[in-house]
Design an enzyme around this catalytic site. Sequence first.
Site, PDB file in Angstrom:
ATOM      1  N   ASP A 148      28.878  65.846  77.758  1.00 10.09           N
ATOM      2  CA  ASP A 148      27.681  66.555  77.294  1.00 10.09           C
ATOM      3  C   ASP A 148      27.539  67.830  78.118  1.00 10.09           C
ATOM      4  OD1 ASP A 148      25.082  67.174  76.117  1.00 10.09           O
ATOM      5  OD2 ASP A 148      24.910  65.046  75.666  1.00 10.09           O
ATOM      6  N   HIS A 166      24.519  65.728  62.342  1.00  8.38           N
ATOM      7  CA  HIS A 166      23.392  66.060  61.454  1.00  8.38           C
ATOM      8  C   HIS A 166      22.511  67.168  62.025  1.00  8.38           C
ATOM      9  CE1 HIS A 166      19.770  63.815  63.261  1.00  8.38           C
ATOM     10  NE2 HIS A 166      20.706  63.813  64.160  1.00  8.38           N
TER      11      HIS A 166
END
Length: 334
Positions: free
Chosen positions: A222, A260
């Site tokens: 990340d 998404h």
Amino acid sequence: MEAKEAEAELQGQADIWKYMLSFADSMAVKCAVELRIADIINMHGGPMTLSQIIAGIPDAHSPDISYLTRIMRLLVRRKIFTTQSDHHPSEGGDTLYGLTHSSRWLLHDSKMTLAPMLLMEDHPLLMAPWHCFSQCVKEGGIAFKKTHGREVWDFGSVNPEFNKLFNDGMACTANIVMNTIVSEYKDGFGSVGSLVDVGGGTGSVLAEIVKSYPHIKGINFDLPHVVAMAPIYDGITHVGGDMFEAIPNADAVFMKWIMHDWNDESCVKILKNCRKAILEETGKVIIVDVVLQPEGGKERTELKWKKVLEEGGFPRYNIIKISALQSIIEAYPK
């Protein structure tokens, strides 16, 4: 006909009032979480009076029971808490407040809790962008960036409080879905020797996978300011970086609720980097996300997923339905 028209007009007004004030429900639930009301009742072992609840609220130096009365009245109507009398109805007595299936999701010390997510979603920093919708319609762009001058992902790098709030919210939802993912996708992880979780936050998702499959070498990937807060987990290495630049090499890439957030062009960039990170013959990408039916709303149907996957270098895929909305998408470069 005039009476029906008048009734419909009155109902229309009532609907507008309802939508105008519907935010009050969210704020009342947030208040209950901040005051730890569900935890107080749970620790007591059963229903409690308002006086007992307010005595258990931390740092309540000059509590106002009338405020709490009104808030609890609303939350009872919304079925967040229950009420009962501690005497027979004809005898009067104090009202006792108890937990419901809903309020049990507000317990701070439970593994299956939505409290951190609720505090995140209802925080002023995340509520403010909702006031920019009309501006976005007129000008385009992203509401969060219009409000705060940065994308949500960058904002955490300069705001440690928000960074923790966001990471805690993401981690709590991960705990809820991981049992389902691990049980429904058990064959999919069995042959994976190394797994990189792209956008893995502080590593709680990958930790659950590695806990169930200890043979897996886990790489939690990340942004640097996110992994800087990550705790130590057995079998997991934390790596900071940018998925749009490069992704660490592994047998498989795992992405939960990542795609998404991005448009098709950005998803193709991510997938191309995934393709570079895995072996062409045996590698795969595992995507946990929404696959809509054709008549669905603003997520991707299977046809749209197919287009994005093919453009990203993954012509072969398989969709495994795991819940009403979520699916696991296995994608292969060959």
